[in-house]
Scaffold this active site. Structure first.
Site, PDB file in Angstrom:
ATOM      1  N   LYS A 141      89.658  -3.068  26.758  1.00  0.00           N
ATOM      2  CA  LYS A 141      88.592  -2.804  27.715  1.00  0.00           C
ATOM      3  C   LYS A 141      88.633  -3.853  28.823  1.00  0.00           C
ATOM      4  O   LYS A 141      89.271  -4.878  28.613  1.00  0.00           O
ATOM      5  CB  LYS A 141      87.237  -2.853  27.023  1.00  0.00           C
ATOM      6  N   HIS A 171      86.254  -3.961  20.302  1.00  0.00           N
ATOM      7  CA  HIS A 171      86.364  -4.673  19.027  1.00  0.00           C
ATOM      8  C   HIS A 171      85.042  -4.706  18.256  1.00  0.00           C
ATOM      9  O   HIS A 171      85.029  -4.993  17.068  1.00  0.00           O
ATOM     10  CB  HIS A 171      86.957  -6.069  19.224  1.00  0.00           C
ATOM     11  N   LYS A 175      83.740  -4.575  13.648  1.00  0.00           N
ATOM     12  CA  LYS A 175      82.897  -5.541  12.921  1.00  0.00           C
ATOM     13  C   LYS A 175      82.238  -4.845  11.729  1.00  0.00           C
ATOM     14  O   LYS A 175      81.695  -3.756  11.860  1.00  0.00           O
ATOM     15  CB  LYS A 175      81.815  -6.112  13.849  1.00  0.00           C
ATOM     16  N   GLU A 209      75.299 -14.791  24.117  1.00  0.00           N
ATOM     17  CA  GLU A 209      76.398 -15.734  23.906  1.00  0.00           C
ATOM     18  C   GLU A 209      76.015 -17.098  24.454  1.00  0.00           C
ATOM     19  O   GLU A 209      75.358 -17.192  25.491  1.00  0.00           O
ATOM     20  CB  GLU A 209      77.651 -15.259  24.644  1.00  0.00           C
ATOM     21  N   HIS A 233      80.453  -2.500  24.450  1.00  0.00           N
ATOM     22  CA  HIS A 233      79.947  -3.011  23.162  1.00  0.00           C
ATOM     23  C   HIS A 233      78.510  -2.545  22.900  1.00  0.00           C
ATOM     24  O   HIS A 233      78.171  -2.103  21.811  1.00  0.00           O
ATOM     25  CB  HIS A 233      79.955  -4.545  23.136  1.00  0.00           C
ATOM     26  N   LYS A 329      75.615 -14.613  29.110  1.00  0.00           N
ATOM     27  CA  LYS A 329      76.395 -15.798  28.747  1.00  0.00           C
ATOM     28  C   LYS A 329      75.544 -17.019  29.040  1.00  0.00           C
ATOM     29  O   LYS A 329      74.623 -16.978  29.837  1.00  0.00           O
ATOM     30  CB  LYS A 329      77.686 -15.850  29.559  1.00  0.00           C
TER      31      LYS A 329
HETATM   32  C1  BG6 Z   1      84.639  -9.493  24.929  1.00  0.00           C
HETATM   33  C2  BG6 Z   1      84.122  -9.896  26.261  1.00  0.00           C
HETATM   34  O1  BG6 Z   1      84.898  -8.120  24.889  1.00  0.00           O
HETATM   35  O2  BG6 Z   1      83.653  -9.796  23.948  1.00  0.00           O
HETATM   36  C3  BG6 Z   1      83.798 -11.372  26.293  1.00  0.00           C
HETATM   37  O3  BG6 Z   1      85.099  -9.610  27.252  1.00  0.00           O
HETATM   38  C4  BG6 Z   1      82.846 -11.714  25.173  1.00  0.00           C
HETATM   39  O4  BG6 Z   1      83.213 -11.738  27.543  1.00  0.00           O
HETATM   40  C5  BG6 Z   1      83.360 -11.166  23.842  1.00  0.00           C
HETATM   41  O5  BG6 Z   1      82.747 -13.131  25.101  1.00  0.00           O
HETATM   42  C6  BG6 Z   1      82.328 -11.333  22.748  1.00  0.00           C
HETATM   43  O6  BG6 Z   1      82.895 -10.964  21.519  1.00  0.00           O
HETATM   44  P1  BG6 Z   1      82.237 -11.452  20.159  1.00  0.00           P
HETATM   45  O7  BG6 Z   1      83.049 -10.762  19.111  1.00  0.00           O
HETATM   46  O8  BG6 Z   1      82.344 -12.948  20.131  1.00  0.00           O
HETATM   47  O9  BG6 Z   1      80.808 -11.012  20.196  1.00  0.00           O
END
Ligand code: BG6
Length: 480
Positions: A141, A171, A175, A209, A233, A329
């Site tokens: 993505k 991804h 999870k 985050e 996501h 973020k």
């Molecule tokens: C990614 C984003 O797809 O997911 C990132 O591009 C982000 O910006 C990350 O930090 C977060 O993934 P996770 O698994 O740590 O929640």
């Protein structure tokens, strides 16, 4: 059923010298090796526009595994893994013919771990190098940057390989806690019966985050949080939280239900969206730079690092229930959670006993970290009076299962190698997601600054009104 090793095939990672390969893909492939879940025969071929040797790539992989493998590194295991590693320098842009001498198997999977601008030439390059016939493509993505470009990319992919050989990765679907939404909702009568507009008042989804853009400034400048997190996501979390039960765990059955949800999102009104960008602030007691000071970011950038929005679904089950989504973020915590708030009971019985307020029942699904689920309800505080207090019932993966779940990328890489599409995103899903955010992309609201280490700009407080966001409760102070 225990997982089995996939059929023989080569694994090609294009963009193998990049951050994703370093942090996620190489450690995940190594751990699949540790679990005996790599193909019996086949190489792992890294490709990138660098004149690296196989040995240099092996050193890079060792560093990746040492730093990021969830099981650490075992030298003997790494030795076996390293024997599979090869490197193909792609010195002429989209010309993929340097892969040819390294390929050992009839079948292969090609992982495009590259910035979105490189997708198009590389997909064309797969066809031009005569590799299309037996290649499956995993594509990262963001898939396009709006509806029109996603459609173009889908059309281009289909000119090279058919849909059943395309694996669009998000991804979050890998999870454990995300997959568990299906079991939570459809495996438990108590929740299955309550999961609708009659019982649920509102839903809040947060992907917070602590991290900054972490060296990805130039890429992030072209994307922003809406495209980076919300359209993919968060929409996946939304889809699994609200879809109808699929008839089976079959890939198409599940994806059909998710697509219906995404198609039912009422296109988001930009007036219900707040965009933010982190400014200098403090995270974990340390002063950190603002987004505009990050390397590769324009000092006048208007890219959002935070989004809060309200949306609604036009669906039988959830019509009229507001959904509040928030991501950012440089927030105070890493915390992804779904909060389901149930409608209140009538208060009169308690009012007569002097109770003025009852906390709403709520179910908090902690996607990460501290994976688990909490049900908050009220209980009578022991004593002669009717005194009511909120209490929690808690499930934690850690204490119940005593295992650390495998990395999302391990599961997804394995699924792609065995040809299982269930956790991957179908073409119509991507397009429905873009359609939902199209009004916001067309007329983005202004960006408000927030100090790093805070829960976003104060303007975002208006989004869930008359309610408020549920921020995670701060960890209790440890006695000194
Ligand atoms: C990614 C984003 O797809 O997911 C990132 O591009 C982000 O910006 C990350 O930090 C977060 O993934 P996770 O698994 O740590 O929640």
């Amino acid at each position: 059923m225990p997982l089995k090793p996939p059929p023989d095939q080569d694994i090609v990672v294009v963009g193998a010298t990049g951050d994703l390969a370093h942090r996620k893909l190489l450690p995940a492939l190594y751990n699949l090796g540790v679990r005996d879940l790599l193909p019996a025969q086949g190489k792992i071929i890294g490709a990138a526009p660098f004149g690296w040797s196989d040995d240099k790539f092996r050193d890079f992989a060792r560093d990746a595994v040492t730093k990021f493998s969830r099981t650490g590194i075992d030298n003997a295991r790494f030795g076996q893994f390293a024997q599979r590693l090869r490197f193909a320098p792609l010195m002429q842009g989209d010309d993929l013919s340097p892969l040819q001498p390294h390929l050992t198997q009839h079948n292969r999977i090609v992982y495009l771990a590259v910035p979105p601008s490189a997708f198009e030439p590389l997909i064309t390059g797969i066809g031009a190098a005569g590799l299309a016939d037996t290649t499956r493509i995993i594509i990262e993505k963001p898939f396009g940057h709006d509806l029109a470009s996603a459609r173009d990319l889908n059309a281009l992919l289909h000119r090279v390989v058919p849909e059943d050989r395309i694996y669009r990765i998000d991804h979050y679907m890998g999870k454990e806690t995300v997959q568990n939404l299906i079991v939570l909702r459809f495996g438990n009568a108590v929740f299955a019966r309550l999961w609708n507009r009659d019982a649920i008042e509102r839903v809040e989804i947060t992907v917070a985050e602590e991290l900054s853009v972490d060296g990805r400034g130039p890429l992030y400048e072209q994307i922003g949080a809406l495209r980076d997190i919300v359209q993919n996501h968060m929409f996946q979390l939304l889809a699994l939280t609200t879809m109808e039960p699929p008839n089976s765990f079959d890939a198409e059955a599940l994806r059909n239900e998710k697509v219906k949800v995404l198609n039912s999102i009422i296109p988001i009104d930009p007036r219900h969206v707040v965009r933010g960008q982190y400014a200098t602030g403090e995270v974990n007691g340390e002063r950190v730079d603002g987004y505009r000071e990050e390397p590769g970011v324009s000092p006048g950038s208007n890219t959002e690092t935070f989004v809060a929005l309200r949306l609604e679904l036009e669906s039988w089950r959830f019509s009229g229930v507001p959904f509040f989504l928030r991501t950012g973020k440089r927030l105070p915590d890493r915390d992804t959670r779904i909060v389901i708030v149930f409608r209140d009971v009538a208060l009169h019985l308690f009012r007569h006993a002097g109770v003025r307020h009852l906390d709403s029942n709520r179910l908090v699904v902690r996607i990460q970290p501290d994976e688990g689920i909490t049900l908050r309800f009220v209980a009578k505080r022991p004593g002669p009076d009717i005194d009511v207090e909120p209490v929690d019932m808690d499930f934690s993966y850690d204490t119940s299962f005593r295992v650390s779940p495998p990395e999302a990328y391990e599961r997804l890489l394995h699924d792609a190698m065995v040809g299982d599409h269930t956790l991957f995103i179908r073409e119509d899903e991507v397009e429905a997601g873009w359609a939902a955010v199209a009004p916001v992309l067309a007329a983005p609201p202004p960006v408000h600054l927030y100090a790093a280490g805070t829960w976003g700009p104060s303007e975002a407080d208006a989004i869930p009104r008359p309610w408020h966001w549920h921020n995670p409760e701060p960890e209790p102070e440890q006695p000194s």
